[in-house]
Design an enzyme around this catalytic site. Structure first.
Site, PDB file in Angstrom:
ATOM      1  N   CYS A 440      -2.781  -4.561  -2.679  1.00 48.52           N
ATOM      2  CA  CYS A 440      -1.430  -4.962  -2.381  1.00 48.52           C
ATOM      3  C   CYS A 440      -0.986  -4.107  -1.112  1.00 48.52           C
ATOM      4  O   CYS A 440      -2.071  -3.369  -0.708  1.00 48.52           O
ATOM      5  CB  CYS A 440      -0.354  -4.448  -3.566  1.00 48.52           C
ATOM      6  SG  CYS A 440      -0.298  -2.935  -4.044  1.00 48.52           S
ATOM      7  N   ASP A 441       0.196  -3.769  -0.491  1.00 49.53           N
ATOM      8  CA  ASP A 441       0.243  -3.124   0.675  1.00 49.53           C
ATOM      9  C   ASP A 441      -0.285  -1.768   0.472  1.00 49.53           C
ATOM     10  O   ASP A 441      -0.585  -1.231   1.414  1.00 49.53           O
ATOM     11  CB  ASP A 441       1.732  -3.322   1.122  1.00 49.53           C
ATOM     12  CG  ASP A 441       2.205  -4.353   1.986  1.00 49.53           C
ATOM     13  OD1 ASP A 441       0.994  -4.915   2.643  1.00 49.53           O
ATOM     14  OD2 ASP A 441       3.082  -4.995   1.952  1.00 49.53           O
TER      15      ASP A 441
END
Length: 530
Positions: A440-441
């Site tokens: 994810c980010d």
């Protein structure tokens, strides 16, 4: 008709584009701040414990004692001029060096790493030293600028002679080019950027002081609370409030800026108002969301409830402003960012003299938000009942929240239940899977939850030979056999790991794709044994 609707559509498109840009900036700022939050917390604990007004004052660790008369002679010292004009050696301590050097260097390192990997991290750290030593204040903003900027410059310099260097000279050129470029940029940062960023930081601090002197600090909630719901708060929090708050801690030992967006009171007020006065799915989901929000610190679980009834943003603003006003009145604050925004993290970072004020700010902000939200929900209850169960509206609000965030959320996934998943085509579907990466980010939070769930499923299926880890998308590489991301991030993930197999999910917490993966890998295992 088209003449009247076209401008509106254009305005909406521009507004969405601005929102996306702010979200990207916020995500980028978070990529520099979030991985280094343990360092911020460590510094906050050391500050609250050992400074002169801390819980256990220690002149050596706190860095305020006279080393000439002190008992500990092995510690680092600095020469200080006393009020009477005489000079003495003062202990350097831990507090000052950590905020002056360690934290900005970690931020610059993280920013450089995001832009240009290890090479960018090293160059960004070197240039940040020029920024730090060229200023008289903590260079958080400066580090957030020169870290990624210098890494980008290094990346462009390397591109000039990529593929043009004779074999055997690559390492020589690589080392010297980075060293010379970093040294030049460090000098430029010292004489050029540092004075500019110092003036900007000082000006921003003066604006906060101007608001405080006129009792206008609560006005910040008019911006911060709507920004939170739209996931623009990272640009405000990590981009401005955290650096300014850290600067205030140096000056006064605490800052209320750390609690402007982290206060869990407004979110709890909205969720408990739904618990008592909501209807249908929203009412049944609100109590569990309240526990996650207040104790877990995951504020995003209350955002869908606001999106379902936008008038509730008034309650959030009023509650947030009340919390800020209470902290301003009590002179209370935190010694480090409360991240995540859990009541546990808030109290863990509360200054020794601020427990009453911080507690009052949370309670008062909750009470104001709850009362206003209850009035709004009560007033619209008849219309809501006439519309029937709100399960579809809640699901739509959760989907909109994830769209605003730009990625899935384990907490929102738990709130919504399973929403299905779509799988991306694999770059190499026949590739044997030995390692699985959830990306994810930020490389934590939702991806960590997903990794934990799949790891447990594989363990139960007897596939303990497969490693399952979580990582930021920017740190992916082709060593992974299978990469699992939210559908919004899959294309970016492919760019970092082009030969890996990629699978997209709608939410990390409850995806049916996990069972499909486990079944597939279990079959592979049986086939290998046969």
């Amino acid at each position: 008709m088209s003449a009247t609707t076209a401008p509106a559509a254009g305005t909406a498109t521009r507004g969405k584009a601005i929102q996306v840009k702010l979200q990207k900036f916020g995500a980028f700022a978070s990529s520099m701040i979030m991985p280094n939050l343990p360092a911020f917390l460590a510094w906050g604990f050391i500050t609250s414990l050992f400074i002169a007004v801390g819980w256990w004052p220690n002149e050596i660790l706190g860095g305020y004692g006279n080393a000439d008369t002190g008992s500990w002679q092995g510690a680092a010292t600095q020469l200080v001029e006393a009020e009477d004009g005489t000079t003495f050696r003062q202990y350097l301590g831990l507090v000052g060096p950590m905020i002056t050097y360690l934290l900005p260097l970690l931020i610059a390192n993280a920013g450089g790493r995001v832009v240009y990997g290890e090479r960018g991290a090293v160059v960004g750290s070197i240039v940040a030293v020029g920024m730090i030593t060229g200023s008289t204040i903590p260079m958080f903003l400066g580090a957030m600028i020169v870290g990624p900027l210098s890494a980008w410059v290094m990346k462009k310099i390397d591109a000039l002679w990529e593929g043009k260097i004779k074999a055997g000279f690559e390492m020589l050129v690589s080392m010297f080019s980075a060293g010379i470029a970093a040294a030049a940029m460090a000098v430029l940062a010292f004489f050029g950027f540092a004075p500019i960023i110092t003036n900007v930081s000082t000006w921003l601090g003066e604006q906060v002081g101007w608001l405080a002197d006129r009792g206008l600090l609560p006005v910040m909630s008019i911006i911060v609370e709507p920004a939170k719901v739209l996931f623009l708060n990272n640009a405000i929090g990590n981009g401005a409030l955290v650096p300014l708050g850290a600067q205030q801690v140096v000056e006064s030992g605490k800052s209320l800026l750390f609690l402007v967006e982290a206060n869990p009171g407004p979110g709890l007020g909205i969720l408990l108002a739904y618990t008592f006065f909501g209807i249908g799915a929203a009412r049944s989901s609100a109590p569990g969301a309240a526990l996650i929000q207040f104790f877990g610190g995951i504020h995003e679980v209350y955002f869908p409830f606001v999106l379902m009834k936008p008038a509730l943003i008034i309650a959030a603003i009023a509650g947030g402003a009340t919390g800020v006003a209470t902290n301003a009145a009590f002179g209370s604050g935190l010694t480090a960012p409360a991240a995540p925004g859990s009541i546990i993290a808030v109290f863990a970072n509360t200054s020794r003299d601020s427990y009453l004020g911080v507690t009052a700010s949370v309670l008062f902000s909750f009470a104001v938000t709850f009362v206003i939200a209850a009035v709004i929900l009560r007033a619209s209850r008849a219309r809501d009942l006439a519309k029937g169960d709100d399960a579809d509206r809640l699901a739509a609000a959760i989907a909109q929240t994830e769209a605003n965030k730009g990625k899935s959320s384990s907490a929102l996934g738990a709130l919504a239940g399973s929403t299905g998943a779509t799988s991306a085509t694999a770059a190499d579907p026949a590739r044997t899977v030995h390692s699985i990466v959830f990306a994810c980010d930020a490389g934590m939070g939702s991806s960590a939850m997903g990794a934990s769930i799949l790891r447990d499923k594989l363990k139960k299926a007897g596939r303990t030979d497969i490693t399952v880890v979580n990582r930021a998308v920017a740190k992916l590489d082709d060593s992974a056999d299978l990469v699992i991301t939210h559908r919004e991030l899959t294309d970016r993930a492919r760019g970092h790991a082009p030969t890996a197999r990629h699978v997209s999910v709608e939410n990390f917490l409850s995806s049916p794709v996990y069972d499909d993966i486990v079944r597939e890998l279990a079959v592979d295992s049986e086939g290998a044994k046969a």
